[in-house]
Design a protein around this motif. Structure first.
Motif, PDB file in Angstrom:
ATOM      1  N   LEU A 111       5.063  -3.028   4.601  1.00  0.00           N
ATOM      2  CA  LEU A 111       3.897  -2.237   4.219  1.00  0.00           C
ATOM      3  C   LEU A 111       2.696  -3.154   3.994  1.00  0.00           C
ATOM      4  O   LEU A 111       1.559  -2.816   4.347  1.00  0.00           O
ATOM      5  CB  LEU A 111       4.191  -1.420   2.953  1.00  0.00           C
ATOM      6  CG  LEU A 111       5.173  -0.256   3.106  1.00  0.00           C
ATOM      7  CD1 LEU A 111       5.434   0.383   1.739  1.00  0.00           C
ATOM      8  CD2 LEU A 111       4.668   0.789   4.085  1.00  0.00           C
ATOM      9  N   CYS A 112       2.975  -4.326   3.417  1.00  0.00           N
ATOM     10  CA  CYS A 112       1.902  -5.318   3.225  1.00  0.00           C
ATOM     11  C   CYS A 112       1.486  -5.940   4.556  1.00  0.00           C
ATOM     12  O   CYS A 112       0.300  -5.975   4.894  1.00  0.00           O
ATOM     13  CB  CYS A 112       2.370  -6.424   2.276  1.00  0.00           C
ATOM     14  SG  CYS A 112       2.603  -5.945   0.564  1.00  0.00           S
ATOM     15  N   SER A 158      -1.913  -3.438  -0.322  1.00  0.00           N
ATOM     16  CA  SER A 158      -1.803  -4.420  -1.400  1.00  0.00           C
ATOM     17  C   SER A 158      -0.356  -4.483  -1.888  1.00  0.00           C
ATOM     18  O   SER A 158       0.431  -3.547  -1.668  1.00  0.00           O
ATOM     19  CB  SER A 158      -2.710  -4.030  -2.569  1.00  0.00           C
ATOM     20  OG  SER A 158      -2.219  -2.855  -3.201  1.00  0.00           O
ATOM     21  N   LYS A 159      -0.015  -5.566  -2.561  1.00  0.00           N
ATOM     22  CA  LYS A 159       1.342  -5.700  -3.097  1.00  0.00           C
ATOM     23  C   LYS A 159       1.644  -4.603  -4.112  1.00  0.00           C
ATOM     24  O   LYS A 159       2.767  -4.085  -4.172  1.00  0.00           O
ATOM     25  CB  LYS A 159       1.516  -7.077  -3.742  1.00  0.00           C
ATOM     26  CG  LYS A 159       1.535  -8.222  -2.741  1.00  0.00           C
ATOM     27  CD  LYS A 159       1.796  -9.545  -3.425  1.00  0.00           C
ATOM     28  CE  LYS A 159       1.867 -10.679  -2.407  1.00  0.00           C
ATOM     29  NZ  LYS A 159       2.125 -11.994  -3.058  1.00  0.00           N
ATOM     30  N   ALA A 160       0.634  -4.242  -4.906  1.00  0.00           N
ATOM     31  CA  ALA A 160       0.835  -3.216  -5.938  1.00  0.00           C
ATOM     32  C   ALA A 160       1.128  -1.849  -5.310  1.00  0.00           C
ATOM     33  O   ALA A 160       2.041  -1.130  -5.742  1.00  0.00           O
ATOM     34  CB  ALA A 160      -0.392  -3.131  -6.838  1.00  0.00           C
ATOM     35  N   ILE A 161       0.369  -1.480  -4.276  1.00  0.00           N
ATOM     36  CA  ILE A 161       0.571  -0.188  -3.614  1.00  0.00           C
ATOM     37  C   ILE A 161       1.910  -0.174  -2.874  1.00  0.00           C
ATOM     38  O   ILE A 161       2.644   0.827  -2.900  1.00  0.00           O
ATOM     39  CB  ILE A 161      -0.584   0.102  -2.634  1.00  0.00           C
ATOM     40  CG1 ILE A 161      -1.909   0.252  -3.392  1.00  0.00           C
ATOM     41  CG2 ILE A 161      -0.285   1.363  -1.832  1.00  0.00           C
ATOM     42  CD1 ILE A 161      -1.967   1.434  -4.327  1.00  0.00           C
ATOM     43  N   SER A 162       2.236  -1.286  -2.222  1.00  0.00           N
ATOM     44  CA  SER A 162       3.511  -1.377  -1.496  1.00  0.00           C
ATOM     45  C   SER A 162       4.691  -1.252  -2.449  1.00  0.00           C
ATOM     46  O   SER A 162       5.672  -0.558  -2.156  1.00  0.00           O
ATOM     47  CB  SER A 162       3.594  -2.696  -0.735  1.00  0.00           C
ATOM     48  OG  SER A 162       2.561  -2.788   0.226  1.00  0.00           O
ATOM     49  N   LEU A 163       4.596  -1.914  -3.597  1.00  0.00           N
ATOM     50  CA  LEU A 163       5.664  -1.831  -4.591  1.00  0.00           C
ATOM     51  C   LEU A 163       5.780  -0.420  -5.143  1.00  0.00           C
ATOM     52  O   LEU A 163       6.889   0.095  -5.336  1.00  0.00           O
ATOM     53  CB  LEU A 163       5.407  -2.826  -5.728  1.00  0.00           C
ATOM     54  CG  LEU A 163       6.395  -2.773  -6.904  1.00  0.00           C
ATOM     55  CD1 LEU A 163       7.820  -3.054  -6.422  1.00  0.00           C
ATOM     56  CD2 LEU A 163       5.983  -3.759  -7.986  1.00  0.00           C
ATOM     57  N   ARG A 164       4.658   0.232  -5.366  1.00  0.00           N
ATOM     58  CA  ARG A 164       4.684   1.605  -5.887  1.00  0.00           C
ATOM     59  C   ARG A 164       5.362   2.549  -4.903  1.00  0.00           C
ATOM     60  O   ARG A 164       6.169   3.393  -5.301  1.00  0.00           O
ATOM     61  CB  ARG A 164       3.252   2.070  -6.174  1.00  0.00           C
ATOM     62  CG  ARG A 164       3.183   3.421  -6.905  1.00  0.00           C
ATOM     63  CD  ARG A 164       1.749   3.750  -7.264  1.00  0.00           C
ATOM     64  NE  ARG A 164       0.947   4.041  -6.073  1.00  0.00           N
ATOM     65  CZ  ARG A 164      -0.383   4.095  -6.073  1.00  0.00           C
ATOM     66  NH1 ARG A 164      -1.061   3.854  -7.180  1.00  0.00           N
ATOM     67  NH2 ARG A 164      -1.046   4.383  -4.958  1.00  0.00           N
ATOM     68  N   CYS A 165       5.051   2.380  -3.625  1.00  0.00           N
ATOM     69  CA  CYS A 165       5.663   3.219  -2.595  1.00  0.00           C
ATOM     70  C   CYS A 165       7.157   2.927  -2.507  1.00  0.00           C
ATOM     71  O   CYS A 165       7.981   3.851  -2.475  1.00  0.00           O
ATOM     72  CB  CYS A 165       4.990   2.959  -1.256  1.00  0.00           C
ATOM     73  SG  CYS A 165       5.663   3.943   0.103  1.00  0.00           S
ATOM     74  N   SER A 206      -0.844   8.590   7.842  1.00  0.00           N
ATOM     75  CA  SER A 206      -2.031   8.928   8.628  1.00  0.00           C
ATOM     76  C   SER A 206      -3.137   9.579   7.800  1.00  0.00           C
ATOM     77  O   SER A 206      -4.266   9.711   8.271  1.00  0.00           O
ATOM     78  CB  SER A 206      -1.645   9.863   9.779  1.00  0.00           C
ATOM     79  OG  SER A 206      -1.167  11.092   9.279  1.00  0.00           O
ATOM     80  N   PHE A 207      -2.835   9.999   6.569  1.00  0.00           N
ATOM     81  CA  PHE A 207      -3.862  10.595   5.714  1.00  0.00           C
ATOM     82  C   PHE A 207      -4.382   9.542   4.729  1.00  0.00           C
ATOM     83  O   PHE A 207      -4.964   8.552   5.138  1.00  0.00           O
ATOM     84  CB  PHE A 207      -3.295  11.828   5.009  1.00  0.00           C
ATOM     85  CG  PHE A 207      -3.094  12.995   5.942  1.00  0.00           C
ATOM     86  CD1 PHE A 207      -4.111  13.921   6.161  1.00  0.00           C
ATOM     87  CD2 PHE A 207      -1.901  13.171   6.631  1.00  0.00           C
ATOM     88  CE1 PHE A 207      -3.948  14.987   7.026  1.00  0.00           C
ATOM     89  CE2 PHE A 207      -1.726  14.232   7.506  1.00  0.00           C
ATOM     90  CZ  PHE A 207      -2.747  15.138   7.710  1.00  0.00           C
ATOM     91  N   PHE A 208      -4.170   9.700   3.469  1.00  0.00           N
ATOM     92  CA  PHE A 208      -4.687   8.739   2.483  1.00  0.00           C
ATOM     93  C   PHE A 208      -3.554   8.373   1.515  1.00  0.00           C
ATOM     94  O   PHE A 208      -3.587   8.736   0.335  1.00  0.00           O
ATOM     95  CB  PHE A 208      -5.878   9.335   1.725  1.00  0.00           C
ATOM     96  CG  PHE A 208      -6.985   9.780   2.628  1.00  0.00           C
ATOM     97  CD1 PHE A 208      -7.901   8.863   3.119  1.00  0.00           C
ATOM     98  CD2 PHE A 208      -7.095  11.103   3.011  1.00  0.00           C
ATOM     99  CE1 PHE A 208      -8.915   9.270   3.967  1.00  0.00           C
ATOM    100  CE2 PHE A 208      -8.115  11.522   3.856  1.00  0.00           C
ATOM    101  CZ  PHE A 208      -9.028  10.599   4.345  1.00  0.00           C
ATOM    102  N   PRO A 209      -2.539   7.658   2.013  1.00  0.00           N
ATOM    103  CA  PRO A 209      -1.336   7.414   1.220  1.00  0.00           C
ATOM    104  C   PRO A 209      -1.551   6.585  -0.040  1.00  0.00           C
ATOM    105  O   PRO A 209      -0.727   6.625  -0.944  1.00  0.00           O
ATOM    106  CB  PRO A 209      -0.417   6.688   2.207  1.00  0.00           C
ATOM    107  CG  PRO A 209      -1.344   6.070   3.205  1.00  0.00           C
ATOM    108  CD  PRO A 209      -2.470   7.039   3.346  1.00  0.00           C
ATOM    109  N   GLU A 210      -2.645   5.850  -0.109  1.00  0.00           N
ATOM    110  CA  GLU A 210      -2.870   4.993  -1.271  1.00  0.00           C
ATOM    111  C   GLU A 210      -3.557   5.729  -2.417  1.00  0.00           C
ATOM    112  O   GLU A 210      -3.777   5.155  -3.483  1.00  0.00           O
ATOM    113  CB  GLU A 210      -3.706   3.777  -0.865  1.00  0.00           C
ATOM    114  CG  GLU A 210      -3.013   2.898   0.179  1.00  0.00           C
ATOM    115  CD  GLU A 210      -3.927   1.822   0.743  1.00  0.00           C
ATOM    116  OE1 GLU A 210      -4.239   0.882   0.001  1.00  0.00           O
ATOM    117  OE2 GLU A 210      -4.325   1.937   1.901  1.00  0.00           O
TER     118      GLU A 210
END
Length: 221
Positions: free
Chosen positions: A187-188, A194-201, A149-153
């Motif tokens: 997440l995607c 994005s795939k990169a952010i989803s993979l990082r998480c 809900s905040f700015f997870p990326e």
């Protein structure tokens, strides 16, 4: 996310070996199904636990073999499941065909068990999966909602702290193994990441859960 449907057969009064025997009887006595005795013996020997194989013979869907065995757990569950459905006359099954065979098996086994007054429960997983389906428990879900809900990326320390709280909650409160593959894909799909952010998480969650599991077993001696 559309997924392959899982089948679990459980009982409060029957053990796994008896459940397997009932599935074999169902396949022998029900039109559209058959029981390959020798193949089942080979599969049981391969698994090392009560198992069997039944053949889907219906013409509306491809001929296929359903394999049934015990869940991969040390805890006694009085349950068996279908780890795979193998096509016998074509190279592969579409997801729709696989799920169609799963649905037909579950429906007809339920009906047969009800007619024979047999105490088993046949459950079929949902054809679609959402984040809420894999993130179980109120505390775990609440901490996930707080994280996104905040700015997870942004990878800000506060966001990482909220993600770590979510990871700790999974480790402490989740009763089943967390599905990392589905989590990353959803997440995607569901959040539009994005795939990169989803993979990082996903990677941070995976490493965090591994570290917490190791911490529980840690013995300095």
């Amino acid at each position: 996310m559309h997924c392959y449907r899982d089948i679990h057969i459980t009982s409060h009064v029957l053990d796994e070996r008896t459940i397997i025997g009932l599935v074999e009887a169902f396949a022998q006595l029900t039109s559209g199904w058959s029981f390959p005795k020798e193949k089942s013996k080979q599969y049981t020997a391969l698994c090392g636990v009560p198992s069997c194989c039944v053949i889907h013979e219906h013409t509306a869907l491809p001929k296929a073999a359903l394999h049934l065995t015990l869940p991969n757990t040390k805890r006694k569950t009085n349950s068996v499941y279908v780890p795979n459905i193998i096509p016998l006359e074509c190279s592969s099954l579409t997801k729709s065909e696989y799920n169609g065979i799963s649905l037909q098996f579950a429906r007809e086994l339920r009906l047969w068990a009800r007619q024979e007054n047999i105490s088993i429960q046949v459950t079929l997983s949902k054809p679609g999966l959402r984040l809420r389906d894999i993130i179980g428990g109120k505390v775990v879900w609440r901490l996930f909602q707080r994280y996104i809900s905040f700015f997870p990326e942004s990878s800000h320390p506060n966001d990482l702290a909220r993600l770590d709280a979510f990871i700790c909650a999974i480790s402490r409160y989740s009763k089943r193994q967390f599905d990392l593959e589905a989590f990353e894909l959803l997440l995607c799909e569901e959040l539009g990441w994005s795939k990169a952010i989803s993979l990082r998480c996903r990677t941070r969650v995976e490493i965090g859960l591994e570290v917490l599991a190791a911490s529980r077993k840690f013995n300095p001696r």
